[in-house]
Design a protein around this motif. Sequence first.
Motif, PDB file in Angstrom:
ATOM      1  N   PHE A 125       4.224   1.978   6.661  1.00 52.10           N
ATOM      2  CA  PHE A 125       5.051   0.799   6.433  1.00 52.10           C
ATOM      3  C   PHE A 125       5.495   0.723   4.973  1.00 52.10           C
ATOM      4  O   PHE A 125       6.649   0.419   4.673  1.00 52.10           O
ATOM      5  CB  PHE A 125       4.300  -0.484   6.797  1.00 52.10           C
ATOM      6  CG  PHE A 125       4.955  -1.699   6.215  1.00 52.10           C
ATOM      7  CD1 PHE A 125       6.056  -2.252   6.847  1.00 52.10           C
ATOM      8  CD2 PHE A 125       4.537  -2.229   5.016  1.00 52.10           C
ATOM      9  CE1 PHE A 125       6.712  -3.332   6.284  1.00 52.10           C
ATOM     10  CE2 PHE A 125       5.180  -3.301   4.443  1.00 52.10           C
ATOM     11  CZ  PHE A 125       6.274  -3.861   5.087  1.00 52.10           C
ATOM     12  N   THR A 153       0.847  -1.200   0.000  1.00 57.48           N
ATOM     13  CA  THR A 153       0.000   0.000   0.000  1.00 57.48           C
ATOM     14  C   THR A 153       0.880   1.247   0.000  1.00 57.48           C
ATOM     15  O   THR A 153       1.799   1.375   0.802  1.00 57.48           O
ATOM     16  CB  THR A 153      -0.910   0.049   1.250  1.00 57.48           C
ATOM     17  OG1 THR A 153      -0.099   0.055   2.427  1.00 57.48           O
ATOM     18  CG2 THR A 153      -1.836  -1.147   1.299  1.00 57.48           C
ATOM     19  N   ARG A 210      -6.364  -5.398   6.861  1.00 56.44           N
ATOM     20  CA  ARG A 210      -5.612  -4.264   7.387  1.00 56.44           C
ATOM     21  C   ARG A 210      -6.252  -2.947   6.948  1.00 56.44           C
ATOM     22  O   ARG A 210      -6.920  -2.865   5.918  1.00 56.44           O
ATOM     23  CB  ARG A 210      -4.182  -4.311   6.850  1.00 56.44           C
ATOM     24  CG  ARG A 210      -3.428  -5.587   7.159  1.00 56.44           C
ATOM     25  CD  ARG A 210      -2.798  -5.569   8.508  1.00 56.44           C
ATOM     26  NE  ARG A 210      -1.754  -4.565   8.601  1.00 56.44           N
ATOM     27  CZ  ARG A 210      -1.018  -4.365   9.709  1.00 56.44           C
ATOM     28  NH1 ARG A 210      -1.245  -5.084  10.794  1.00 56.44           N
ATOM     29  NH2 ARG A 210      -0.081  -3.438   9.735  1.00 56.44           N
ATOM     30  N   GLU A 237      -2.653   2.357   8.560  1.00 59.61           N
ATOM     31  CA  GLU A 237      -1.609   1.718   9.352  1.00 59.61           C
ATOM     32  C   GLU A 237      -0.506   1.130   8.478  1.00 59.61           C
ATOM     33  O   GLU A 237       0.554   0.775   8.982  1.00 59.61           O
ATOM     34  CB  GLU A 237      -2.197   0.628  10.259  1.00 59.61           C
ATOM     35  CG  GLU A 237      -2.830  -0.542   9.543  1.00 59.61           C
ATOM     36  CD  GLU A 237      -3.532  -1.490  10.507  1.00 59.61           C
ATOM     37  OE1 GLU A 237      -3.349  -1.366  11.733  1.00 59.61           O
ATOM     38  OE2 GLU A 237      -4.278  -2.352  10.025  1.00 59.61           O
ATOM     39  N   ASP A 238      -0.765   1.031   7.160  1.00 62.06           N
ATOM     40  CA  ASP A 238       0.239   0.430   6.289  1.00 62.06           C
ATOM     41  C   ASP A 238       0.853   1.381   5.275  1.00 62.06           C
ATOM     42  O   ASP A 238       1.844   1.041   4.640  1.00 62.06           O
ATOM     43  CB  ASP A 238      -0.365  -0.777   5.556  1.00 62.06           C
ATOM     44  CG  ASP A 238      -0.459  -1.988   6.475  1.00 62.06           C
ATOM     45  OD1 ASP A 238       0.194  -1.992   7.528  1.00 62.06           O
ATOM     46  OD2 ASP A 238      -1.200  -2.929   6.148  1.00 62.06           O
ATOM     47  N   PRO A 267       1.844  -6.664   7.312  1.00 60.22           N
ATOM     48  CA  PRO A 267       1.117  -5.788   6.381  1.00 60.22           C
ATOM     49  C   PRO A 267       0.781  -6.485   5.071  1.00 60.22           C
ATOM     50  O   PRO A 267       0.035  -5.941   4.261  1.00 60.22           O
ATOM     51  CB  PRO A 267       2.103  -4.651   6.142  1.00 60.22           C
ATOM     52  CG  PRO A 267       3.440  -5.321   6.269  1.00 60.22           C
ATOM     53  CD  PRO A 267       3.282  -6.351   7.345  1.00 60.22           C
ATOM     54  N   HIS A 323      -6.553  -5.420   2.232  1.00 59.10           N
ATOM     55  CA  HIS A 323      -6.752  -4.124   2.881  1.00 59.10           C
ATOM     56  C   HIS A 323      -8.162  -3.573   2.661  1.00 59.10           C
ATOM     57  O   HIS A 323      -8.785  -3.822   1.630  1.00 59.10           O
ATOM     58  CB  HIS A 323      -5.741  -3.104   2.330  1.00 59.10           C
ATOM     59  CG  HIS A 323      -4.341  -3.342   2.788  1.00 59.10           C
ATOM     60  ND1 HIS A 323      -3.498  -4.240   2.168  1.00 59.10           N
ATOM     61  CD2 HIS A 323      -3.632  -2.803   3.816  1.00 59.10           C
ATOM     62  CE1 HIS A 323      -2.317  -4.237   2.788  1.00 59.10           C
ATOM     63  NE2 HIS A 323      -2.378  -3.374   3.781  1.00 59.10           N
ATOM     64  N   GLU A 376       9.511  -5.775   8.128  1.00 59.04           N
ATOM     65  CA  GLU A 376       8.283  -6.561   8.118  1.00 59.04           C
ATOM     66  C   GLU A 376       7.984  -7.213   9.460  1.00 59.04           C
ATOM     67  O   GLU A 376       7.053  -8.006   9.564  1.00 59.04           O
ATOM     68  CB  GLU A 376       8.392  -7.658   7.046  1.00 59.04           C
ATOM     69  CG  GLU A 376       8.568  -7.121   5.635  1.00 59.04           C
ATOM     70  CD  GLU A 376       8.819  -8.224   4.622  1.00 59.04           C
ATOM     71  OE1 GLU A 376       8.926  -9.393   5.044  1.00 59.04           O
ATOM     72  OE2 GLU A 376       8.909  -7.924   3.424  1.00 59.04           O
TER      73      GLU A 376
END
Length: 509
Positions: A251, A162, A243, A247-248, A301, A305, A293
């Motif tokens: 990441f 993402t 997810r 939040e990603d 992740p 999603h 990760e």
Amino acid sequence: MPRWPYLLCFLLICGLAQAQSLYLHSPQGPLRGGVNEALGVGYFLGIPYAQAERWKAPLPASGWTAVREARYFGNACPQRGVFTTRLGGYLPPQSEDCLNLNVWMPLAAPPAGGWSVMVWIHGGSFTGGGSGEPVYDGSRLAAGGAVVVSLNYRLGPLGWLTLPALQAEDPQGSVGNYGLLDQLEALRWVQRNIRAFGGNPQNVTVFGQSAGGMSVCDLLASPKSGGLIHKAIVMSGGCTFVRKLEEDFTFGAEWAQAMGCPGADLACLRQVPLSQMYPPEGSVLANVVQRVEAGGFERSPWKPHLDGAVLDKVPLQALKEGRAAGIPLLAGGTQQELWGELLSAPGDWTSFEVRAEKVLAGKGKAARALYQRLYPERPREAWAYFQTERTLLCPSLEAARVQGEWALSYGYLVSYRSSVFPDLGSFHGIELPLLFGTQNTWPAQAIFLSAQAYEDSLPISRELQRRWLEFARVGEPGWLPYDSGKLLEMGSELKITDNPYQERCGLFR
């Protein structure tokens, strides 16, 4: 629809079969497949169903005019491997050109309307595995009277990355669901093509285990799956493993930096070699990526999603609201999914409560009271059961409970143990070689090493296949629905039993 078109197709196929080859003209073009004479099954492997650029929605694969070889599995999707391959299990060569599927079909005249269709989605934590793993051979299920399809889908960063820039370039604002989009495209392929293999496109059962079972939940919940699924089987999965984008996104930027593409430069990322994206275990780069990760499966992740397009709600919530109304569901898991937790389990009840509180905020005391009552003097064993039920078994049974408001829904429990290695318990995935009848494939073969263990497994395997096939055919596997309080238990034999998990699963609800 009259039966004669299918019968004519069957006769033509048989007339052209020669030297272990089977010829079929699909809507995409002519195919050369193979024959399992002992089981009376034909197979076509490695059929391309889609093509996709990196982090783009898949497009239907183009057709062909010359006969296409389809006797060998196609490429697996890029990955760093799964537990079975680390034990020496076979996986085809990896390539980004991996969106292919396999079809097994009975070599008999189909019933009126066509055979029921069973579409298998493999597991592997959304980061590994493939439809070409020998344990997933669909021959025996097909021999029981179904057309069986298995498919590959994009994994790890190619499947689930993402980034805001990726979302911005998609016409529908979709991001982080490339593997799920692949699965949807494979189901559309089934609708367009499966009649040529004797299948009924109006009777499609999607079934999967682990990440494959979670994918089944996602597909049921997706607003894009209308008309593609008619029955579903969730094996050791659950409907909450998705997810949130916010939040990603952070990441994703960190991962892009680790790939040498600061600022999440898409042009740069689309040039990153696979060896860098999926570095060999133990390498310096692998350690860097592993730190990015870190967090284990629950925090990984690399999952579907909630992007508002492919998935607009947590799948369990979508099921509660009737998104999959009218679709019969069969769901369950193994009694000791995470039996390996024994190795690091707490040795006393106080430690049990502390750990339970970390994963079930506000319920640590209740968890201790319940499991201490169930397993007095055995806190380590209790922890392994707690983790099994919290993580996989209860989420699967919860899907059956929720869907029961909208359709016939059934639950099952696997308590089967290998007589060769009983201490392994009814571990995650132990039922797969029984379901597919692939006890003699490596590494599944290890738990059926003795002649007696293999012979003892055969009646269980045949009965398990019969139940799954019956569910795929008519939506009823032969026992009472979940809300009756009954489960099918698969142990040393198959039997109907009372559901012992209603109180425990209520703890995790």
